[in-house]
Motif scaffolding. Structure first.
Motif, PDB file in Angstrom:
ATOM      1  N   ASN A   5     -15.101 -10.097  28.834  1.00  0.00           N
ATOM      2  CA  ASN A   5     -16.456  -9.715  29.454  1.00  0.00           C
ATOM      3  C   ASN A   5     -16.535  -9.499  30.932  1.00  0.00           C
ATOM      4  OD1 ASN A   5     -19.155  -9.654  29.740  1.00  0.00           O
ATOM      5  ND2 ASN A   5     -19.800 -11.280  29.393  1.00  0.00           N
ATOM      6  N   PRO A   6     -16.237  -8.614  31.874  1.00  0.00           N
ATOM      7  CA  PRO A   6     -15.969  -8.065  33.080  1.00  0.00           C
ATOM      8  C   PRO A   6     -17.390  -8.176  33.843  1.00  0.00           C
ATOM      9  CG  PRO A   6     -14.621  -6.122  32.174  1.00  0.00           C
ATOM     10  CD  PRO A   6     -15.086  -7.594  30.664  1.00  0.00           C
ATOM     11  N   LEU A   7     -17.861  -7.624  33.254  1.00  0.00           N
ATOM     12  CA  LEU A   7     -19.161  -7.613  33.815  1.00  0.00           C
ATOM     13  C   LEU A   7     -19.862  -8.841  33.910  1.00  0.00           C
ATOM     14  CD1 LEU A   7     -21.347  -5.831  34.466  1.00  0.00           C
ATOM     15  CD2 LEU A   7     -22.955  -5.019  32.326  1.00  0.00           C
ATOM     16  N   ALA A   8     -19.618  -9.928  32.983  1.00  0.00           N
ATOM     17  CA  ALA A   8     -20.571 -10.733  33.455  1.00  0.00           C
ATOM     18  C   ALA A   8     -19.979 -11.819  34.676  1.00  0.00           C
ATOM     19  CB  ALA A   8     -20.296 -12.120  31.994  1.00  0.00           C
ATOM     20  N   LEU A  10     -18.411 -10.323  37.153  1.00  0.00           N
ATOM     21  CA  LEU A  10     -19.143  -9.542  38.076  1.00  0.00           C
ATOM     22  C   LEU A  10     -19.801 -10.191  38.426  1.00  0.00           C
ATOM     23  CD1 LEU A  10     -17.611  -6.034  37.553  1.00  0.00           C
ATOM     24  CD2 LEU A  10     -16.607  -7.513  39.656  1.00  0.00           C
ATOM     25  N   GLU A  11     -20.739  -9.763  37.604  1.00  0.00           N
ATOM     26  CA  GLU A  11     -22.569 -10.871  38.202  1.00  0.00           C
ATOM     27  C   GLU A  11     -22.511 -12.473  38.415  1.00  0.00           C
ATOM     28  OE1 GLU A  11     -24.542 -10.046  34.375  1.00  0.00           O
ATOM     29  OE2 GLU A  11     -25.065  -8.247  34.470  1.00  0.00           O
ATOM     30  N   THR A  14     -21.157 -12.405  41.960  1.00  0.00           N
ATOM     31  CA  THR A  14     -22.124 -11.136  43.002  1.00  0.00           C
ATOM     32  C   THR A  14     -23.072 -12.803  43.856  1.00  0.00           C
ATOM     33  OG1 THR A  14     -21.918  -8.930  42.078  1.00  0.00           O
ATOM     34  CG2 THR A  14     -23.878  -9.409  42.780  1.00  0.00           C
TER      35      THR A  14
END
Length: 118
Positions: A5-8, A10-11, A14
């Protein structure tokens, strides 16, 4: 699982970066305030030293004035300045010296006080 889950990821990074930026901004503000306080303290110390020097100069000039008046045989004026506790203000409006009045007895002073309250 973290690579799935690269999106999680990155979030999360951030959010951590945002918190770090907020912390750094607050820290910079505190450093600015501290620098201002330190500069003000240095300025105050400098002004206090200058004030003490000026007071010494005034005392020396008063001494010289009294010395010259005595050597000329003239009337020696009272050049003392009343001190006001807790005040740092300077005033250029000094009261003129009052002529010396003859000494009064305690009875005449009491009578004058009694008369002034009528």
């Amino acid at each position: 699982m973290s690579s799935s889950n690269p999106l999680a990821m990155l979030e999360q990074r951030t959010a951590e970066a945002d918190m770090l930026i907020e912390y750094l901004i607050e820290h910079v503000e505190l450093l600015k305030e501290n620098a201002t306080i330190q500069a003000n303290l240095r300025k105050e110390k400098k002004l206090l030293a200058e004030n003490a020097k000026l007071k010494q100069d005034i005392d020396e000039l008063k001494r010289q004035l009294l010395e010259k008046e005595r050597s000329r045989g003239g009337k020696v004026l009272d050049v003392s300045v009343p001190k006001v506790e807790g005040s740092t203000e300077c005033s250029s409006h000094a009261a003129p010296p009052q002529p010396a009045a003859p000494a009064h007895s305690a009875t005449s002073v009491a009578a004058a006080v009694k008369y002034s309250h009528k």
